[in-house]
Design a protein around this motif. Sequence first.
Motif, mmCIF file in Angstrom:
data_model
loop_
_atom_site.group_PDB
_atom_site.id
_atom_site.type_symbol
_atom_site.label_atom_id
_atom_site.label_comp_id
_atom_site.label_asym_id
_atom_site.label_seq_id
_atom_site.Cartn_x
_atom_site.Cartn_y
_atom_site.Cartn_z
ATOM 1 N N MET A 239 0.833 -1.201 0.000
ATOM 2 C CA MET A 239 0.000 0.000 0.000
ATOM 3 C C MET A 239 0.873 1.259 0.000
ATOM 4 O O MET A 239 0.580 2.227 -0.725
ATOM 5 C CB MET A 239 -0.907 -0.009 1.230
ATOM 6 N N ALA A 240 1.936 1.256 0.790
ATOM 7 C CA ALA A 240 2.826 2.414 0.826
ATOM 8 C C ALA A 240 3.496 2.646 -0.515
ATOM 9 O O ALA A 240 3.654 3.785 -0.969
ATOM 10 C CB ALA A 240 3.880 2.218 1.913
ATOM 11 N N GLU A 241 3.878 1.562 -1.180
ATOM 12 C CA GLU A 241 4.517 1.678 -2.497
ATOM 13 C C GLU A 241 3.548 2.235 -3.530
ATOM 14 O O GLU A 241 3.903 3.073 -4.356
ATOM 15 C CB GLU A 241 5.044 0.311 -2.933
ATOM 16 N N ARG A 242 2.298 1.785 -3.470
ATOM 17 C CA ARG A 242 1.298 2.273 -4.429
ATOM 18 C C ARG A 242 0.986 3.745 -4.217
ATOM 19 O O ARG A 242 0.765 4.486 -5.176
ATOM 20 C CB ARG A 242 0.019 1.448 -4.289
ATOM 21 N N GLN A 243 0.978 4.174 -2.965
ATOM 22 C CA GLN A 243 0.660 5.562 -2.643
ATOM 23 C C GLN A 243 1.876 6.478 -2.705
ATOM 24 O O GLN A 243 1.750 7.681 -2.488
ATOM 25 C CB GLN A 243 0.022 5.635 -1.255
ATOM 26 N N GLY A 244 3.054 5.921 -2.966
ATOM 27 C CA GLY A 244 4.262 6.721 -3.080
ATOM 28 C C GLY A 244 4.722 7.341 -1.775
ATOM 29 O O GLY A 244 5.287 8.437 -1.768
ATOM 30 N N ARG A 245 4.508 6.649 -0.686
ATOM 31 C CA ARG A 245 4.930 7.174 0.619
ATOM 32 C C ARG A 245 5.846 6.178 1.303
ATOM 33 O O ARG A 245 5.987 5.036 0.865
ATOM 34 C CB ARG A 245 3.717 7.453 1.507
ATOM 35 N N TYR A 247 7.115 3.495 3.917
ATOM 36 C CA TYR A 247 6.481 2.398 4.643
ATOM 37 C C TYR A 247 6.604 2.602 6.152
ATOM 38 O O TYR A 247 7.684 2.889 6.672
ATOM 39 C CB TYR A 247 7.125 1.071 4.235
#
Length: 428
Positions: A239-245, A247
Amino acid sequence: MASYHLSVKTIKRSAGRSATAAAAYRVGERIECQREGRVHDYTRKQGIEETFILTPKDAPDWATDRSRLWNEVEASETRRNSVTAREWELALPSEISAEDRSQITRQFAEELVSRYGVAVDVAIHAPHREGDQRNHHAHVLTSTRKLEAGGFTSKTRVLDSAKTGGVEIEQMRGLWAELQNRALERAGEVERVDHRSLEKQRDSAQERGDKLSAEELDRDPELKLGPAANSMERRAKVMAERQGREYVPVTERGAVVHAARQARAAFREMRARLDVARDTYGIARETGQGRVSAGLAALRAATAKERSERNPEDFRERLSQVVGRSRDQDDTPKPEGRNYARERLKEIMEKDAGRDGQAAVHKLDGHSEYDLGEDTSREARKPSVNERLKDVLNKPRERLEIEDERDQEKDQEVEKDRDIDRDPGLSH
């Protein structure tokens, strides 16, 4: 970085498990358990790269049939709390090829067959599509009884006994480390794995005088996440990778593991930079440069963001270039009255990012801190590399050359003393 993992688990009926279900799940096949009357169908399971069965030379022909093999295993055990199978879980190096991973896994399985006379069922798994893509691993399922021409016979008590079990498993752990290190060496990798405990590795490092390695190993073993926490952390990473933030761990165990891994990564980075600085300084001194110039070159190399690790020759050439750029003297003619040491150091400071570099250059030119129009005092910012070199910067070129000559004279005197000590004709 290559890491070591080998764990041994048992398949127990007392825990509600069966050898047929364990085999079906790990190899992704359909096996009907005749003892339970159940069908274990995992044919939709993905990520299985390779499976194979190894048996002793005099084993019956039916042993190569996976369904028959594990049903015979279940039939050979009559007690309700029997241990029907043993699983060896192996982490495979991501730095080597798939062919090499298959080869070392097969060699390990062959040793299990030869050493204990058991049947071995191997499944090599690829990393989970949502997890760490370096997580290649293998599940090696073995029978707990010897397999001979007439079928399964006696139990492998050498692995069950409290006196001999630990010793046997430790020897197999050592074999697995050796197989991985050979494969890493063939692949041209410098990393190696170690099957010993952190405490034993730390003691070994201290014995050979490697204080940095001993300090790095002075830590607790990494906390195990477990299936539930591992699944939650895996989803959080995706989820963090998809949202560009960045982890952020979502469980307490995940936070502990993440912090420990970050600390180890920071220590490895610090050690790598120290090695770069040491190598650069050595090369600079070999080329005849003074200690000041060599120290500046080492600092510049240590603060570089990139480091060539694949090709040592390329790395050495890059270090030589760094050293060459840091020389205070070259073959070009220089007009009288110019302080080239000061000018070269000024160029280095101008490249130093941030306001610290600007302030140092400003002071070198004879201005005060307040001429910049802002508070640049030491309390308002962290000390920079340039500030730590202030004493060197304020020395004129003549003093630097005199000190360098003194250092060389001292080195020559030390070498003379060493020559005297090496004279076999003198008594001590």
